[in-house]
Scaffold this active site. Structure first.
Site, short mmCIF file in Angstrom:
data_model
loop_
_atom_site.label_atom_id
_atom_site.label_comp_id
_atom_site.label_asym_id
_atom_site.label_seq_id
_atom_site.Cartn_x
_atom_site.Cartn_y
_atom_site.Cartn_z
N HIS A 1 47.18 70.51 23.79
CA HIS A 1 46.02 69.91 24.46
C HIS A 1 46.11 68.37 24.43
O HIS A 1 45.78 67.70 25.39
CB HIS A 1 44.72 70.37 23.81
CG HIS A 1 44.50 71.86 23.91
ND1 HIS A 1 44.69 72.55 25.08
CD2 HIS A 1 44.13 72.79 22.99
CE1 HIS A 1 44.44 73.84 24.88
NE2 HIS A 1 44.10 74.01 23.62
N ARG B 1 48.21 75.13 40.23
CA ARG B 1 48.06 75.81 38.93
C ARG B 1 49.40 75.74 38.22
O ARG B 1 50.44 76.14 38.78
CB ARG B 1 47.63 77.26 39.11
CG ARG B 1 47.51 77.95 37.76
CD ARG B 1 46.75 79.25 37.76
NE ARG B 1 46.54 79.64 36.37
CZ ARG B 1 45.56 80.35 35.92
NH1 ARG B 1 44.64 80.80 36.74
NH2 ARG B 1 45.46 80.65 34.64
N GLU C 1 34.53 81.01 29.70
CA GLU C 1 35.18 82.03 28.86
C GLU C 1 35.92 81.40 27.67
O GLU C 1 36.23 82.10 26.69
CB GLU C 1 36.19 82.85 29.69
CG GLU C 1 35.57 83.79 30.72
CD GLU C 1 34.98 83.07 31.92
OE1 GLU C 1 35.53 82.04 32.35
OE2 GLU C 1 33.93 83.55 32.42
N ASN C 2 36.19 80.10 27.73
CA ASN C 2 36.98 79.46 26.66
C ASN C 2 36.25 79.39 25.32
O ASN C 2 36.88 79.13 24.29
CB ASN C 2 37.43 78.05 27.08
CG ASN C 2 38.56 78.04 28.08
OD1 ASN C 2 38.74 77.10 28.85
ND2 ASN C 2 39.37 79.10 28.09
N LEU D 1 42.86 82.72 40.15
CA LEU D 1 41.90 81.61 40.26
C LEU D 1 41.12 81.39 38.97
O LEU D 1 40.54 80.32 38.77
CB LEU D 1 40.91 81.87 41.40
CG LEU D 1 41.49 81.86 42.81
CD1 LEU D 1 40.40 82.11 43.84
CD2 LEU D 1 42.17 80.52 43.11
N ASP E 1 47.09 74.70 33.12
CA ASP E 1 47.36 75.82 32.21
C ASP E 1 48.70 75.62 31.48
O ASP E 1 49.59 74.95 32.00
CB ASP E 1 47.38 77.12 33.03
CG ASP E 1 47.18 78.33 32.15
OD1 ASP E 1 46.83 78.18 30.96
OD2 ASP E 1 47.39 79.45 32.65
N GLY F 1 48.99 75.70 25.40
CA GLY F 1 49.31 76.49 24.19
C GLY F 1 50.77 76.91 24.18
O GLY F 1 51.47 76.78 23.17
C1 FPP Z 1 44.70 75.55 29.26
O1 FPP Z 1 45.87 75.77 28.51
C2 FPP Z 1 44.10 74.25 28.89
C3 FPP Z 1 42.84 74.07 28.38
C4 FPP Z 1 41.91 75.18 28.14
C5 FPP Z 1 42.36 72.71 27.99
C6 FPP Z 1 42.66 71.64 28.99
C7 FPP Z 1 42.26 70.32 28.46
C8 FPP Z 1 43.00 69.19 28.53
C9 FPP Z 1 44.31 69.12 29.23
C10 FPP Z 1 42.47 67.93 27.97
C11 FPP Z 1 41.86 67.18 29.11
C12 FPP Z 1 40.85 66.19 28.71
C13 FPP Z 1 39.78 65.80 29.49
C14 FPP Z 1 38.91 64.66 29.07
C15 FPP Z 1 39.41 66.48 30.74
P1 FPP Z 1 45.92 77.00 27.50
O2 FPP Z 1 45.42 76.56 26.18
O3 FPP Z 1 45.16 78.16 28.10
O4 FPP Z 1 47.44 77.31 27.46
P2 FPP Z 1 48.11 78.77 27.24
O5 FPP Z 1 47.72 79.60 28.42
O6 FPP Z 1 49.57 78.45 27.21
O7 FPP Z 1 47.60 79.29 25.94
#
Ligand code: FPP
Length: 250
Positions: A46, A197, A76-77, A204, A29, A32
């Site tokens: 990402h 996490r 949910e994404n 979770l 996490d 962003g």
């Molecule tokens: C959560 O951070 C992250 C994700 C939803 C995407 C995770 C994907 C990667 C790290 C790329 C991995 C690649 C492979 C092939 C598995 P967020 O966007 O929710 O962050 P935030 O809570 O700060 O907005």
């Protein structure tokens, strides 16, 4: 230098290798927020997060962790802006194709957890190809949860078991926790010993709900793109100090 020597050389002195978690799960996490902090668009978070994952996977393998499971995209994404969803789908596919050879050389056995049917067809194809290519590798099991939801997984398992009962392939008396585990995406995997996490949230988020009944949870404020080998070491050392009783007393 042989692969084995490299992996011994890169080992940490602080970790007790006789008490390693066999299975580590990670909620990656904070991509962003990392990007925002750097004044960059979210997608850069990402992109950087993917680089972090590559390093962490390699370190886990070198340290002798048997299974790493990461949460890449939840059910949910899909509610995120279309541009971000499309970017993530393209990133998964690009990485899979680009990293496949290296994963193969490093003995990574890759699997995907989740309902893959709504994913773009070219991504589904890359997923099938990568699983087929790496299925006999023994270096590390690497599970990527994509379009994964823990409740959804349990519902599917219940439905599957109910259908078997209706067809008289199973009797209700033999339904127990082991049987349910066998009907989950993670069938044949041991449950995670340690959940990491990043970025501080204490929840979770619908990840491996059944499997994490006795998992030790470690939360760090670090955003995923900044998570590194030192932090992984800290999480494992912290885990090794825990007294795991699985509901019993000593
Ligand atoms: C959560 O951070 C992250 C994700 C939803 C995407 C995770 C994907 C990667 C790290 C790329 C991995 C690649 C492979 C092939 C598995 P967020 O966007 O929710 O962050 P935030 O809570 O700060 O907005």
């Amino acid at each position: 230098m042989t692969a084995q020597l490299i992996s011994i050389k890169s080992r940490s002195n602080n970790i007790d290798y006789n008490k390693l978690p066999q299975h580590i799960a990670i909620i990656m996490d904070g991509n962003g927020r990392w990007a925002k902090q750097q004044g960059l668009p979210r997608i850069e978070g990402h992109r950087q997060g993917a680089k972090t994952l590559k390093k962490i996977l390699r370190t886990c393998k070198n340290w002798g962790i048997k299974t790493l499971t990461v949460y890449a995209f939840s059910t949910e994404n899909w509610g995120r802006p279309l541009t971000e969803v499309n970017f993530l789908m393209n990133l998964f596919e690009r990485l899979l194709r680009k990293q496949l050879q290296e994963m193969q050389q490093e003995g990574v056995c890759i699997k995907f957890l989740g309902d893959l049917s709504p994913l773009p067809l070219s991504l589904q194809q890359a997923i099938r190809h990568s699983m087929a290519m790496t299925q006999n590798n023994q270096g590390i099991n690497f599970n990527v949860a994509i379009n994964y939801g823990g409740r959804d997984e349990i519902v599917k398992a219940c439905r599957n078991i109910a259908e078997k009962v209706a067809r008289q392939e199973l009797s209700t008396e033999i339904i127990n926790a082991d049987l349910i585990s066998q009907h989950l995406y993670t069938t044949n995997n041991p449950d995670p010993d340690l959940l990491i996490r990043t970025s501080g949230e204490m929840r979770l988020s619908n990840f491996l709900l059944w499997q994490m009944a006795y998992t030790e949870i470690y939360v760090t404020d670090t955003f995923w793109p900044d998570f590194d080998t030192k932090q992984l070491e800290k999480a494992i050392v912290n885990y090794q100090k825990r007294d795991r009783r699985f509901g019993t007393i000593k």
